[in-house]
Design an enzyme around this catalytic site. Sequence first.
Site: not given
Ligand code: APR
Length: 304
Positions: A32, A34, A120, A122
């Site tokens: 995502g 990260d 996302g 989570y």
């Molecule tokens: N730019 C903006 N928003 C994004 C992007 C991006 N490049 N990629 C994803 N998103 C959005 C997703 O659609 C979601 O609405 O950001 C939000 C958070 O999604 P995630 O990245 O999955 O974060 P989270 O739900 O907090 O989960 C964190 O996921 O990526 C792994 O290492 C991270 O283990 C951790 C977990």
Amino acid sequence: MTTLVAVQGDITAQTSDAIVNAANNAMRGGGGVDGAIHRAGGPEILRECIARFPNGLATGDAGWTTGGRLPARWIVHTVGPNHGAGQRDRALLESCYRRSLEVADELGARSVAFPLISAGVYAWPRREAISAAIDTIASTPTSIEEVLLVAYDAKAHQEISSALAMATSVRILQGARELHRRGYHGLRVRPAVAPSGMYWRVVLYDPAEPDSGIHYTSGAGTEFAGGHVDAMSAPGDVADLILRALPGLQATNDAPAYAAWFAGLVAAAEPQHALPVASADYFDDTDGWEIGWCSGLRYPKPPE
Ligand code: APR
């Protein structure tokens, strides 16, 4: 004065002074947001994460690294609660926004871009993830001038924009509650839905002055009582606007039951920004007012 704006795009492309990473406890990258940040920012970011977070980062906390090859100068990493894994304490999600703003303030950032933390992988329910973001950003004292909520797709952007509009209506209810807390128990509030079903309406009035009344429709956006209200408005400022528009109101403290009833109504509406409706042509109020139109959730009618 801090502004809060919804934008659609990729968090890694934002030119804010700081962008926020939705990280995990290990702080060694992931998927995502990260993954996107580590890919776009380069290996420098992982090296800094290892050096600055040797034992990772606690859920709800935040810490910073430089932005590596990103346009943003800093990355504020925060770890959201994992709803899918049973971490469902909203206070932890709110803490992510509060701590991230604190860290950005310490850095001297003037602008910060947030993704929707925990919405996302989570799996936090999106509507609550958005209202937690908006309400925490609105209630955290900060010297940040511009906060962006970055939606990754058009649907999320529409949801955040709609939530910002609903938050404006919630701030009006919170302003009325604040006036009751100041003793102005004479203030009455009657919310409804426009016949079109498109707009939420509310009338704030003083029964002692039948011709008085502040009429607001969500179609009017941020125009309220001769002034401006938006998602970032402090309830105390909204209360002042109402009082200025209803100069006959007196701080009589004479209707504690109504004030308590109304405080309960606002508390029921706040978590999801589910706006109350006293009457509409699709339901009768025998079982009380509705919390969130067409929700079927009821709240007792006001005490006589
Ligand atoms: N730019 C903006 N928003 C994004 C992007 C991006 N490049 N990629 C994803 N998103 C959005 C997703 O659609 C979601 O609405 O950001 C939000 C958070 O999604 P995630 O990245 O999955 O974060 P989270 O739900 O907090 O989960 C964190 O996921 O990526 C792994 O290492 C991270 O283990 C951790 C977990």
